[in-house]
Design an enzyme around this catalytic site. Structure first.
Site, PDB file in Angstrom:
ATOM      1  N   LYS A  80       0.848  -1.207   0.000  1.00 18.66           N
ATOM      2  CA  LYS A  80       0.000   0.000   0.000  1.00 18.66           C
ATOM      3  C   LYS A  80       0.878   1.250   0.000  1.00 18.66           C
ATOM      4  O   LYS A  80       0.620   2.203  -0.745  1.00 18.66           O
ATOM      5  CB  LYS A  80      -0.931  -0.006   1.219  1.00 18.66           C
ATOM      6  CG  LYS A  80      -2.051  -1.030   1.087  1.00 18.66           C
ATOM      7  CD  LYS A  80      -2.789  -1.262   2.400  1.00 18.66           C
ATOM      8  CE  LYS A  80      -3.737  -2.447   2.253  1.00 18.66           C
ATOM      9  NZ  LYS A  80      -4.388  -2.849   3.500  1.00 18.66           N
ATOM     10  N   GLN A  86      -4.267  -1.454   9.647  1.00 23.00           N
ATOM     11  CA  GLN A  86      -4.173  -2.791   9.074  1.00 23.00           C
ATOM     12  C   GLN A  86      -4.746  -3.813  10.052  1.00 23.00           C
ATOM     13  O   GLN A  86      -4.316  -3.891  11.202  1.00 23.00           O
ATOM     14  CB  GLN A  86      -2.696  -3.108   8.751  1.00 23.00           C
ATOM     15  CG  GLN A  86      -2.498  -4.419   8.025  1.00 23.00           C
ATOM     16  CD  GLN A  86      -3.115  -4.419   6.628  1.00 23.00           C
ATOM     17  OE1 GLN A  86      -2.978  -3.458   5.871  1.00 23.00           O
ATOM     18  NE2 GLN A  86      -3.809  -5.496   6.283  1.00 23.00           N
ATOM     19  N   ASP A  98     -11.052   3.008   4.109  1.00 21.04           N
ATOM     20  CA  ASP A  98     -11.390   1.579   3.999  1.00 21.04           C
ATOM     21  C   ASP A  98     -12.909   1.375   4.002  1.00 21.04           C
ATOM     22  O   ASP A  98     -13.388   0.273   3.737  1.00 21.04           O
ATOM     23  CB  ASP A  98     -10.790   0.818   5.189  1.00 21.04           C
ATOM     24  CG  ASP A  98      -9.592  -0.025   4.784  1.00 21.04           C
ATOM     25  OD1 ASP A  98      -9.361  -0.181   3.574  1.00 21.04           O
ATOM     26  OD2 ASP A  98      -8.898  -0.539   5.688  1.00 21.04           O
TER      27      ASP A  98
END
Ligand code: NAD
Length: 296
Positions: free
Chosen positions: A61, A105, A130
């Site tokens: 990422k 994460q 997200d």
């Protein structure tokens, strides 16, 4: 990239890798323009602990964001980080005007007092790239502007870029997770598909799939979706990521069978997977543009 939905035995293979690269090139242009406007997109990625798979995901990422011309703020915290410390980091990122997207994460390390739900809720919904904050889940269901989870957004983007019609079609979604199944069903519904949600207790999955124009398989069971489940010409998006008996990566779909009947099909790897990071970057660029009061 119009899909040929009529030819039996020759599904168009939907190239997620190439599509994701094209989107990342487009985002470079957007990032340059936003930077000129003083709103260089900034993505903060928080990683707690040393989980090897999470480290790889975070590295990928970070690299993708840097390559697109974004600022990357990587926050690495030790395994023994407390929930209070993690929340303090998130609050400081919420308050940082250079940060437009925040990603923690998951999964968080077990054993301490870390709480994933509370952590996701602490992220400002306007920086939740997200799309996992309950506020963004509600906005998706209500048809309001928010952030959509990246993998489901990537599925819709693939259908659109391959000009596969959604409106009026029967879409069967297999899997009902908050991360993939439920949001993809909402997105398809918002695009006027008729959506059937299937899951581990669905009585006759094969007959449901045989009625589908679009199938999204998001289960995590190798070899689940067979060729004779597919209506000729249907579009099949394989979200699953599994290890086959040969040790190779594979999806939920028996690729060689399904390609004989489908009109379009995503491979694993190289299908839906690469779209996830591209959509994360897009959400971050959208957030930066909103902060600057401009259209992307
Ligand atoms: P999950 O385990 O949270 O959910 C799986 C769903 O599948 C559940 O809702 C369950 O009801 C359903 N299910 C289980 N067995 C079934 C069966 N035999 N028949 C029908 N339904 C069944 O998983 P998830 O997080 O939604 O992920 C699903 C798959 O997608 C996994 O393989 C995951 O690795 C993959 N995934 C890929 C990406 C990506 O490509 N970037 C992102 C997220 C998840």
């Amino acid at each position: 990239m119009k899909a040929n939905a009529s030819t039996l035995g020759s599904a168009q293979i939907i190239d997620g890798k190439a599509t994701a690269l094209a989107i990342r090139e487009e985002l470079k242009v957007s990032a340059k323009r936003l930077t000129e406007l003083g709103a260089k997109p900034g993505l903060a990625v928080v990683l707690v602990g040393e989980d090897p798979a999470s480290q790889v995901y975070v590295r990928n990422k970070d690299r993708a964001a840097e390559a697109a011309g974004f600022d990357v703020h990587t926050i690495r915290l030790p395994e023994e980080t407390t929930q209070a410390k993690l929340l303090a980091e998130i609050h400081s990122l919420n308050d940082n005007p250079d940060v437009h997207g925040i990603l923690v994460q998951l999964p968080l390390p077990k054993g301490g007092d870390l709480n994933e739900r509370e952590t996701v809720r602490a992220i400002s919904p306007d920086k939740d790239v997200d799309g996992l904050h309950p506020e963004n889940v509600a906005r998706l269901v209500m048809g309001e502007r928010g952030f959509v989870p990246c993998t489901p957004a990537g599925c819709i983007e693939l259908l659109d870029r391959y000009e596969i019609p959604i409106e009026g079609k029967h879409a069967v979604v297999i899997g009902r997770s908050m991360l993939v199944g439920k949001p993809i069903a909402q997105l398809l519904l918002a695009r006027n598909a008729t959506v059937s949600m299937c899951h581990s207790r669905t009585a006759d999955l094969a007959s449901m799939c045989r009625q589908a124009d679009i199938i999204v398989a998001a289960v995590g069971v190798a070899g689940l979706v067979r060729g004779d489940w597919i209506q000729p010409g249907a579009a099949v998006l394989d979200v699953g990521i599994n290890r086959g008996e040969d040790g190779k990566l594979c999806g939920d779909v028996v690729f060689d069978e399904v390609r004989q009947r489908a009109g379009a099909l995503t491979p694993v790897p190289g299908g839906v997977g690469p779209m996830t990071i591209a959509m994360l970057l897009r959400n971050t660029a959208i957030s930066a543009a909103r902060a600057a009061g401009v259209e992307l």
